[in-house]
Design a protein around this motif. Structure first.
Motif, PDB file in Angstrom:
ATOM      1  N   HIS A 194       0.910  -1.410   0.044  1.00 42.40           N
ATOM      2  CA  HIS A 194      -0.005   0.046  -0.117  1.00 42.40           C
ATOM      3  C   HIS A 194       1.039   1.107  -0.013  1.00 42.40           C
ATOM      4  O   HIS A 194       1.616   1.436   0.940  1.00 42.40           O
ATOM      5  CB  HIS A 194      -0.789   0.005   1.184  1.00 42.40           C
TER       6      HIS A 194
ATOM      7  N   ALA B 249       2.108   7.959   1.591  1.00 41.95           N
ATOM      8  CA  ALA B 249       2.581   9.283   1.285  1.00 41.95           C
ATOM      9  C   ALA B 249       2.957  10.226   2.451  1.00 41.95           C
ATOM     10  O   ALA B 249       3.848   9.859   3.267  1.00 41.95           O
ATOM     11  CB  ALA B 249       1.516  10.016   0.125  1.00 41.95           C
ATOM     12  N   GLY B 250       1.922  11.019   2.922  1.00 42.08           N
ATOM     13  CA  GLY B 250       2.186  11.896   4.117  1.00 42.08           C
ATOM     14  C   GLY B 250       1.891  10.905   5.251  1.00 42.08           C
ATOM     15  O   GLY B 250       2.153  11.549   6.361  1.00 42.08           O
ATOM     16  N   GLY B 251       1.264  10.066   5.145  1.00 42.46           N
ATOM     17  CA  GLY B 251       0.891   9.054   6.212  1.00 42.46           C
ATOM     18  C   GLY B 251      -0.189   9.537   7.205  1.00 42.46           C
ATOM     19  O   GLY B 251      -0.468   9.033   8.228  1.00 42.46           O
TER      20      GLY B 251
ATOM     21  N   LEU C 179      -3.184   7.100   7.121  1.00 36.72           N
ATOM     22  CA  LEU C 179      -2.773   5.694   7.392  1.00 36.72           C
ATOM     23  C   LEU C 179      -2.219   5.506   8.513  1.00 36.72           C
ATOM     24  O   LEU C 179      -2.432   4.595   9.310  1.00 36.72           O
ATOM     25  CB  LEU C 179      -1.851   5.373   6.171  1.00 36.72           C
TER      26      LEU C 179
ATOM     27  N   VAL D  85      -2.572   7.089  11.221  1.00 42.53           N
ATOM     28  CA  VAL D  85      -3.531   7.402  12.223  1.00 42.53           C
ATOM     29  C   VAL D  85      -4.540   6.114  12.244  1.00 42.53           C
ATOM     30  O   VAL D  85      -4.963   5.625  13.224  1.00 42.53           O
ATOM     31  CB  VAL D  85      -4.440   8.578  11.869  1.00 42.53           C
TER      32      VAL D  85
ATOM     33  N   GLY E 208      -6.841  21.301   7.353  1.00 41.67           N
ATOM     34  CA  GLY E 208      -5.895  21.275   8.570  1.00 41.67           C
ATOM     35  C   GLY E 208      -5.168  22.154   9.047  1.00 41.67           C
ATOM     36  O   GLY E 208      -5.455  23.531   8.901  1.00 41.67           O
TER      37      GLY E 208
ATOM     38  N   LEU F  68       0.136  19.829   8.554  1.00 41.76           N
ATOM     39  CA  LEU F  68      -0.727  18.829   7.786  1.00 41.76           C
ATOM     40  C   LEU F  68      -0.448  19.362   6.478  1.00 41.76           C
ATOM     41  O   LEU F  68      -0.507  18.513   5.572  1.00 41.76           O
ATOM     42  CB  LEU F  68      -2.080  18.947   8.346  1.00 41.76           C
TER      43      LEU F  68
ATOM     44  N   ALA G  98       0.745  16.363   4.114  1.00 39.44           N
ATOM     45  CA  ALA G  98      -0.453  15.634   3.341  1.00 39.44           C
ATOM     46  C   ALA G  98      -0.318  15.749   2.012  1.00 39.44           C
ATOM     47  O   ALA G  98       0.357  16.721   1.431  1.00 39.44           O
ATOM     48  CB  ALA G  98      -1.811  16.019   4.039  1.00 39.44           C
TER      49      ALA G  98
ATOM     50  N   LYS H 123     -15.637  13.188   4.137  1.00 38.50           N
ATOM     51  CA  LYS H 123     -15.144  14.487   4.689  1.00 38.50           C
ATOM     52  C   LYS H 123     -13.735  15.029   4.161  1.00 38.50           C
ATOM     53  O   LYS H 123     -13.579  16.287   4.534  1.00 38.50           O
ATOM     54  CB  LYS H 123     -14.926  14.579   5.961  1.00 38.50           C
TER      55      LYS H 123
ATOM     56  N   ILE I  63      -1.962   6.237  -7.903  1.00 42.07           N
ATOM     57  CA  ILE I  63      -2.441   7.369  -8.361  1.00 42.07           C
ATOM     58  C   ILE I  63      -1.305   8.179  -8.764  1.00 42.07           C
ATOM     59  O   ILE I  63      -0.482   8.604  -8.031  1.00 42.07           O
ATOM     60  CB  ILE I  63      -3.375   8.168  -7.347  1.00 42.07           C
TER      61      ILE I  63
ATOM     62  N   ILE J 166     -12.111  19.143  10.241  1.00 41.82           N
ATOM     63  CA  ILE J 166     -12.518  18.301   9.257  1.00 41.82           C
ATOM     64  C   ILE J 166     -13.952  18.929   8.741  1.00 41.82           C
ATOM     65  O   ILE J 166     -14.651  19.335   9.733  1.00 41.82           O
ATOM     66  CB  ILE J 166     -12.783  16.804   9.721  1.00 41.82           C
TER      67      ILE J 166
HETATM   68  C1  LIG Z   1      -4.836  16.330  12.369  1.00 39.51           C
HETATM   69  C2  LIG Z   1      -5.396  15.838  11.004  1.00 39.51           C
HETATM   70  C3  LIG Z   1      -6.195  17.013  10.557  1.00 39.51           C
HETATM   71  C4  LIG Z   1      -6.894  16.619   9.343  1.00 39.51           C
HETATM   72  N1  LIG Z   1      -7.557  17.673   8.528  1.00 39.51           N
HETATM   73  C5  LIG Z   1      -7.828  17.578   7.393  1.00 39.51           C
HETATM   74  C6  LIG Z   1      -8.555  18.516   6.673  1.00 39.51           C
HETATM   75  O1  LIG Z   1      -8.899  19.664   7.286  1.00 39.51           O
HETATM   76  N2  LIG Z   1      -9.389  18.034   5.536  1.00 39.51           N
HETATM   77  C7  LIG Z   1      -8.972  16.918   4.924  1.00 39.51           C
HETATM   78  O2  LIG Z   1      -9.373  16.846   3.618  1.00 39.51           O
HETATM   79  N3  LIG Z   1      -8.278  15.881   5.576  1.00 39.51           N
HETATM   80  C8  LIG Z   1      -7.665  16.230   6.625  1.00 39.51           C
HETATM   81  N4  LIG Z   1      -7.106  15.114   7.317  1.00 39.51           N
HETATM   82  C9  LIG Z   1      -6.942  13.953   6.737  1.00 39.51           C
HETATM   83  C10 LIG Z   1      -5.740  13.678   5.808  1.00 39.51           C
HETATM   84  O3  LIG Z   1      -4.667  14.711   6.226  1.00 39.51           O
HETATM   85  C11 LIG Z   1      -5.531  13.907   4.174  1.00 39.51           C
HETATM   86  O4  LIG Z   1      -6.783  12.855   3.798  1.00 39.51           O
HETATM   87  C12 LIG Z   1      -4.737  13.736   3.555  1.00 39.51           C
HETATM   88  O5  LIG Z   1      -4.606  14.529   2.321  1.00 39.51           O
HETATM   89  C13 LIG Z   1      -4.069  12.471   3.284  1.00 39.51           C
HETATM   90  O6  LIG Z   1      -2.850  12.490   2.573  1.00 39.51           O
HETATM   91  P1  LIG Z   1      -1.550  11.517   3.092  1.00 39.51           P
HETATM   92  O7  LIG Z   1      -0.506  11.870   1.953  1.00 39.51           O
HETATM   93  O8  LIG Z   1      -1.219  11.833   4.385  1.00 39.51           O
HETATM   94  O9  LIG Z   1      -2.447  10.329   2.546  1.00 39.51           O
HETATM   95  P2  LIG Z   1      -1.700   8.797   3.421  1.00 39.51           P
HETATM   96  O10 LIG Z   1      -2.205   8.651   4.850  1.00 39.51           O
HETATM   97  O11 LIG Z   1      -0.257   8.418   3.182  1.00 39.51           O
HETATM   98  O12 LIG Z   1      -2.688   7.858   2.338  1.00 39.51           O
HETATM   99  C14 LIG Z   1      -4.051   7.890   2.746  1.00 39.51           C
HETATM  100  C15 LIG Z   1      -4.464   6.706   1.673  1.00 39.51           C
HETATM  101  O13 LIG Z   1      -4.367   6.921   0.422  1.00 39.51           O
HETATM  102  C16 LIG Z   1      -3.508   5.932  -0.299  1.00 39.51           C
HETATM  103  N5  LIG Z   1      -2.474   6.596  -1.011  1.00 39.51           N
HETATM  104  C17 LIG Z   1      -1.615   7.749  -0.784  1.00 39.51           C
HETATM  105  N6  LIG Z   1      -1.055   8.123  -1.856  1.00 39.51           N
HETATM  106  C18 LIG Z   1      -1.432   7.141  -2.882  1.00 39.51           C
HETATM  107  C19 LIG Z   1      -1.039   7.165  -4.346  1.00 39.51           C
HETATM  108  N7  LIG Z   1      -0.174   8.138  -4.791  1.00 39.51           N
HETATM  109  N8  LIG Z   1      -1.638   6.311  -4.996  1.00 39.51           N
HETATM  110  C20 LIG Z   1      -2.496   5.383  -4.630  1.00 39.51           C
HETATM  111  N9  LIG Z   1      -3.020   5.470  -3.401  1.00 39.51           N
HETATM  112  C21 LIG Z   1      -2.402   6.240  -2.294  1.00 39.51           C
HETATM  113  C22 LIG Z   1      -2.976   5.140   0.944  1.00 39.51           C
HETATM  114  O14 LIG Z   1      -2.458   3.999   0.636  1.00 39.51           O
HETATM  115  C23 LIG Z   1      -3.959   5.358   1.967  1.00 39.51           C
HETATM  116  O15 LIG Z   1      -4.779   4.279   1.652  1.00 39.51           O
HETATM  117  C24 LIG Z   1      -6.602  15.388   8.611  1.00 39.51           C
HETATM  118  C25 LIG Z   1      -5.835  14.125   9.155  1.00 39.51           C
HETATM  119  C26 LIG Z   1      -5.315  14.698  10.606  1.00 39.51           C
HETATM  120  C27 LIG Z   1      -4.377  13.474  11.212  1.00 39.51           C
END
Ligand SMILES: Cc1cc2nc3c(=O)[nH]c(=O)nc-3n(C[C@H](O)[C@H](O)[C@H](O)COP(=O)(O)OP(=O)(O)OC[C@H]3O[C@@H](n4cnc5c(N)ncnc54)[C@H](O)[C@@H]3O)c2cc1C
Length: 287
Positions: free
Chosen positions: A24, A27-29, A32, A34, A99, A103, A107, A119, A164, A190
């Motif tokens: 899997h 990316a930013g985690g 995942l 959490v 966020g 973040l 992210a 959301k 993606i 959120i």
């Molecule tokens: C404190 C906090 C506040 C937040 N506030 C917001 C907010 O205001 N708005 C909002 O929308 N979200 C929010 N989030 C949720 C989160 O930050 C977002 O959804 C963020 O964009 C996820 O990106 P990431 O790179 O961290 O994803 P990851 O955690 O790395 O991945 C998320 C999912 O996507 C998949 N994935 C990642 N990259 C790819 C890729 N290139 N191809 C295929 N699959 C992929 C992973 O396998 C996983 O299933 C928040 C989270 C936290 C912890």
């Protein structure tokens, strides 16, 4: 405990790992880590192999193409999207409200789409703009409408061997644009509800009308049937059509929690958007 963790340094390597081990992407985690956290200070407990993709230079950058379309690579952060000078208004507005700053710097757009939370902030404006998502595997590439790719809450059409790689926003024209996110606080919250909308008025005729609502159903709601009720009419014919339009929207949304609040607020936001758009046909509105 992590079952197995890979850190590929090229897209090609990542695609081979994805194909062979079904790892899997991480990316930013921020979703995942959490989702699978095992305890304070303990490594997350992933029940599957993971692949840290942050080193993939091929997945970074934002560019505008000759035809006016915009390509956002999957590792682009909300901060990069919000700072991009040619980013469409709706996407920029959503990215800048995600966020807190830490973040927004870590992210990614790929993660926001991959997570497919109802959301999530970015799918809503992207679906409004008919964005496409490019999915790459070791065997090739396919491009699908984001609205079709996200199937429901936490459900996507991603295959086990795909990543993606980018999001494409086709060129869009409008005379009035609207974006609103309702959260507990203005940022770092959120979405409880969000709405993106646009209208294009040509010589008094509504030539385009779109609205997309976030957190009002298992996925972003874009009711093309409702949009057709207002499209193709002169602006002085719109007012009597508004009740039928709102009724049609009300049927399209299916809020899970606080349904009455979400239905009433969505209706009010849509009414506000239409009234303002007809009164000031050339404007961008954000709360
Ligand atoms: C404190 C906090 C506040 C937040 N506030 C917001 C907010 O205001 N708005 C909002 O929308 N979200 C929010 N989030 C949720 C989160 O930050 C977002 O959804 C963020 O964009 C996820 O990106 P990431 O790179 O961290 O994803 P990851 O955690 O790395 O991945 C998320 C999912 O996507 C998949 N994935 C990642 N990259 C790819 C890729 N290139 N191809 C295929 N699959 C992929 C992973 O396998 C996983 O299933 C928040 C989270 C936290 C912890």
């Amino acid at each position: 405990m992590v079952e197995r963790c890979f850190v590929p340094s090229s897209l090609r390597e990542a695609l081979e790992i994805r194909k062979e081990y079904g790892a899997h992407p991480l990316a930013g985690g921020s979703d995942l880590m959490v989702q699978y956290k095992a305890g304070l200070g303990i490594t997350p407990d992933f029940p599957f192999p993971v692949m840290i993709i942050t080193k993939l230079e091929e997945l970074k950058g934002i560019s505008r193409k000759e035809d006016g379309s915009i390509e956002i690579m999957a590792l682009s952060t909300p901060s990069e999207i919000a700072a991009c000078p040619f980013m469409p208004f709706h996407v920029k507005s959503a990215a800048s409200r995600m966020g807190a700053i830490a973040l927004r710097n870590s992210a990614t757009i790929g993660g926001n789409i991959g997570n497919a939370s109802p959301k999530g902030d970015l799918p809503q404006p992207l679906i409004l703009l008919d964005a496409l998502v490019v999915l790459t595997s070791a065997d090739g590439e396919r491009t699908v409408l984001l609205d079709d790719f996200i199937r429901g809450s936490k459900k996507t059409d991603l295959r086990d061997d795909e990543i993606i790689t980018k999001i494409i926003i086709p060129p869009v024209e409008y005379t009035y644009a609207y974006y609103r996110k309702i959260g507990t606080r203005k940022a770092n919250a959120i979405s409880k509800l969000s709405l993106s909308a646009l209208i294009k008025i040509d010589d008094g005729l509504v030539s385009d009308f779109r609205a997309a609502s976030g957190a009002a159903g298992p996925k972003v709601i874009r009711s093309r049937e409702s949009e057709e009720i207002l499209k193709g009419h002169r602006i002085d014919e719109i007012e009597p059509l508004i009740p039928a339009f709102l009724e049609s929207w009300n049927n399209a949304i299916s809020p899970h929690a606080m349904p009455e609040y979400r239905r009433n607020t969505t209706k009010r936001m849509l009414e506000h958007f239409i009234t303002e758009a007809l009164a000031m046909p050339e404007c961008e509105i954000i709360d």
